[in-house]
Each structure stands twice: as structure tokens, then as C-alpha cells.
Design a protein around this motif. Sequence first.
Motif, PDB file in Angstrom:
ATOM      1  N   GLU A  74      20.802  51.341  63.043  1.00 58.09           N
ATOM      2  CA  GLU A  74      20.592  50.561  64.264  1.00 58.09           C
ATOM      3  C   GLU A  74      19.376  49.650  64.120  1.00 58.09           C
ATOM      4  OE1 GLU A  74      21.131  48.687  67.564  1.00 58.09           O
ATOM      5  OE2 GLU A  74      22.596  50.128  66.791  1.00 58.09           O
ATOM      6  N   SER A  76      18.173  48.483  61.302  1.00 58.94           N
ATOM      7  CA  SER A  76      18.537  47.447  60.338  1.00 58.94           C
ATOM      8  C   SER A  76      19.394  46.365  60.993  1.00 58.94           C
ATOM      9  CB  SER A  76      19.292  48.073  59.166  1.00 58.94           C
ATOM     10  OG  SER A  76      19.774  47.075  58.295  1.00 58.94           O
ATOM     11  N   ARG A  77      20.374  46.803  61.782  1.00 55.06           N
ATOM     12  CA  ARG A  77      21.260  45.854  62.466  1.00 55.06           C
ATOM     13  C   ARG A  77      20.478  44.957  63.417  1.00 55.06           C
ATOM     14  NH1 ARG A  77      26.932  48.093  62.789  1.00 55.06           N
ATOM     15  NH2 ARG A  77      27.059  47.660  65.019  1.00 55.06           N
ATOM     16  N   GLU A  78      19.516  45.531  64.119  1.00 54.13           N
ATOM     17  CA  GLU A  78      18.715  44.748  65.060  1.00 54.13           C
ATOM     18  C   GLU A  78      17.835  43.751  64.315  1.00 54.13           C
ATOM     19  OE1 GLU A  78      17.012  42.927  68.131  1.00 54.13           O
ATOM     20  OE2 GLU A  78      18.848  44.138  68.143  1.00 54.13           O
ATOM     21  N   ARG A  81      20.118  40.956  63.187  1.00 58.47           N
ATOM     22  CA  ARG A  81      20.510  40.130  64.337  1.00 58.47           C
ATOM     23  C   ARG A  81      19.371  39.173  64.730  1.00 58.47           C
ATOM     24  NH1 ARG A  81      19.562  38.993  68.911  1.00 58.47           N
ATOM     25  NH2 ARG A  81      17.837  40.477  69.050  1.00 58.47           N
ATOM     26  N   MET A  93      27.156  42.294  66.214  1.00 58.01           N
ATOM     27  CA  MET A  93      27.334  43.568  65.522  1.00 58.01           C
ATOM     28  C   MET A  93      28.451  44.429  66.138  1.00 58.01           C
ATOM     29  SD  MET A  93      25.357  43.297  63.020  1.00 58.01           S
ATOM     30  CE  MET A  93      23.803  42.699  62.369  1.00 58.01           C
TER      31      MET A  93
END
Length: 214
Positions: A74, A76-78, A81, A93
Motif C-alpha cells: 500500500e 509503495s502504491r501510494e 501514485r 490503482m
Amino acid sequence: MTAQLKIDFVSDVSCPWCVIGLKSLEQALERLGPEVTADIHLQPFELNPQMAPEGQDILEHIAQKYGSTPEQMEASREGIRARGAELGFTFDMAKRGRIYNTFDAHRLLHWAELEGRQLELKRGLFEAYFTDGRNPSDHEVLIDVAARAGLDAQQAREILASDRYAADVRQREHLFAQLGIRAVPSVIVNDKYLIQGGQPVEMFEQALRKIAAE
């Protein structure tokens, strides 16, 4: 005097850091303006060459491959983004639920280079997967993205129905593997200088300015 740079951008369609790297590279070149002209060649790299046609759940895949916890994923995804947003790219995502095989996308990118539309197709493939959550191994998706990039849809269909350019893609993958490329994005300038990772615009600008001055 204008410096001429040859840039090999080694990347995969399913790599978010490759989106960030390409956007940063392009914005750095814009900043350099008339000081530099760049001849960019997008080179193939498959993060998951053995991926099955149906793909795999992305969270399951990342946990298996990298041992990441849900919290790490989470974060990493943020981070991805946010970096994308800074560069004007939308990572949605929630729409990107699976990871797919990208070999056919690389075959189309090889053809697009011959047609002078490679960057347009690459940008379209990134947007299709990361923004719209579309499947980059689905031939109908690939044909649609190719047409939007200014390529002939019927020709794209014929290429995908055959094994055309498969040997060319394998040969290039092998070449860059032989050169020691194990991670992407990898940016090779003038066959000599290597810049790795989704670096900030400023870092690309500084590196390219230094190379151009030599």
C-alpha cells in the motif's frame, strides 16, 4: 551547437517505475530544449516472461515475488501514485487488479518503431494498463491502443495473429540481458552511459546535460 543523443529506454509495459522514468526523461529533454536532440528507442524487457495468459492477481503476485506485506504494498502504491501525479500521469490503482504477459505488446512496439509511432504506442499502453485497468495481453485491447496511436488496426491484427517480430523481440531481450540489464527502467545513452530507475526529472536533466557537453 546541438548535441545528438541516442537513448535506449529498456522497459516493460507492466512496470509502473517505467512510466515514471519515461515521463521524467521526456520532461528533462523538454527542459534541455534546443541544446539536445534525442533519438529514443524503446527496448523490450519482460518482468514476467512465464506469466500465464490469464495473468495473476497483482497483490498475490507481488507477495510471492518480493515477499511484500499488504502494508508495504500500500505504501509503495501510494508512492507511485504520487510520483505519477507530479509528472501528470494518473495511476488508478483500484483498476489494476492483475499482472499480465506483455510479449505481444512488445511485438507491436517493435513494429511501431518501424512505423515511427513507437512512443505514441508506449504512452497508450501505459495509459491503458495503469489508468484504465485494461489487459495489455488482450489482442483486442492492443489493436484498439495501436489504432489510437495512429497505427493501422488491420495490420496490428495480422501481426498479433502471427508470430511476426517475435524473433526480433527475443533477440533484443537477449542483447540487453547480455549487457547486464536485470532491472527496469534502464536508460542507456550513446551506448555508453547507464541511468537506472524512475529517477526525478532533475536527475535526468543533470545527467543528460553532462553527457551532451562531452
